[in-house]
Design a protein around this motif. Sequence first.
Motif, short mmCIF file in Angstrom:
data_model
loop_
_atom_site.label_atom_id
_atom_site.label_comp_id
_atom_site.label_asym_id
_atom_site.label_seq_id
_atom_site.Cartn_x
_atom_site.Cartn_y
_atom_site.Cartn_z
N CYS A 123 0.81 -1.22 0.00
CA CYS A 123 0.00 0.00 0.00
C CYS A 123 0.84 1.27 0.00
CB CYS A 123 -0.92 0.02 1.22
SG CYS A 123 -0.03 0.06 2.80
N TYR A 169 -0.06 4.06 -2.26
CA TYR A 169 -1.47 4.47 -2.28
C TYR A 169 -1.91 5.12 -0.97
CZ TYR A 169 -1.46 1.28 -6.26
OH TYR A 169 -1.16 0.66 -7.44
N GLY A 172 1.12 6.09 -6.51
CA GLY A 172 0.22 5.17 -7.20
C GLY A 172 0.96 4.22 -8.12
N GLY A 223 3.50 0.41 -6.28
CA GLY A 223 2.19 0.48 -6.91
C GLY A 223 1.90 -0.60 -7.93
N ASN A 267 -6.34 -3.30 0.14
CA ASN A 267 -5.43 -2.16 0.11
C ASN A 267 -6.02 -1.02 0.94
OD1 ASN A 267 -3.60 0.10 -1.17
ND2 ASN A 267 -2.80 -1.84 -1.94
N LEU A 303 -6.29 4.08 -2.13
CA LEU A 303 -6.23 3.48 -3.47
C LEU A 303 -7.25 4.12 -4.41
CD1 LEU A 303 -5.28 1.23 -5.45
CD2 LEU A 303 -7.02 -0.26 -4.42
N PHE A 319 -7.15 3.06 -9.46
CA PHE A 319 -8.20 2.16 -8.98
C PHE A 319 -8.97 1.56 -10.16
CE2 PHE A 319 -12.36 1.78 -6.43
CZ PHE A 319 -11.99 0.56 -5.92
#
Length: 372
Positions: free
Chosen positions: A91, A94, A102, A108, A130, A134, A143
């Motif tokens: 994560c 994010y 990201g 990511g 996550n 996200l 996403f």
Amino acid sequence: MIFKKGELFNGPGGLSLGAKKAKVVAPNGEVYTIQHQWSNDFDINACKTYGLNICGDEDHPSVHYGPVERLPIGERNKLGDIDCFVFGFPCNDYSNVGEKKGLNGTFGPLYSYGVKVLKEYKPKFFVAENVGGLQSANEGKAFIQILKELMQPSGDVEYEVIPHLYKFEEYGIPQARHRIIIVGIRKDLADKGIVYRVPAPTTPNSADYRTSSDAILNPAIPDDAPNHEKTTHRQNVVDMLNHIPPGENAWYIGIPEELQLNVRGARLSSIYKRLDPNKPAYTVTGSGGGGTHMYHWEEPRALTNRERARLQTFPDDFVFVGSKEAVRKQVGMAVPPEGAKIVFEAILKSFAGIEYNYVEPTAKLQISRLLV
């Protein structure tokens, strides 16, 4: 009915403990459970913790330590076939705390290895987890991209995906922890009527939330419990904490000037923040410097790792392997097992044909955009 499970980014085993504890009995008497088959993580301590508690051996050969890039995903003879798949992909890129790179970050893109597993094994269902951030990474594009690939990982397999932002305090977890969980049911099974729905919160009213003090005190943690070492603080830290009321932090106005922190820039609300004993804890984290270890509402000290584990709903006999700081990292990265259990039992009920109370998923808008 036993679903054999594969897992990437296994961490200490929060998701797997929830899966292991999930059990459903169908109307015809058939028992539905989930059984560990193989897993992988880059953290050696997490692998040993996982092996010890999920498999009974901290060096269990089914727990593969090393970079996910080196895991022989395409070699079933080395890993074993699976019926379901779980991955709490990293994560870091994010999270709302950080740069939120990201898909452009180092971590990511690692979700793509989960997509590779779906292509290769075509499991009946999967669970991906996550942070809530996200949804907004890369202006929401990350996403959408991840959902798109999970819906159709290859030309010959598709999934019905149900993403939802779970607020775990609404499910009896003594912590305000909000996580995106994406459940996927293989489309050929969904077309036959196996439909997952988001289980309804068990404690939807804030008055019913389980509190941090209840989790830590009931029952009392034995003095010889594993991972229960207390931290020795400098005297000025103890003095400052003694001036911070429950629920407040280092920026509390009542702290004498000589004890106040001299910090420029952003003032994170979690710095030296003490728990409010009448509310769920704030989010347990696995990293951070001084002042980020979560603090007792009454005693002027940081929580022990066992107290943090209680907030994460790990049982006291779940032993974390590694140094004190390594254990803190594992506890903070985990999914609360009791929260995971609720999700897995809802999945098993879906397969067993058992009805249960449910709510609409929070990410219906993103799904509708993908189906246009």
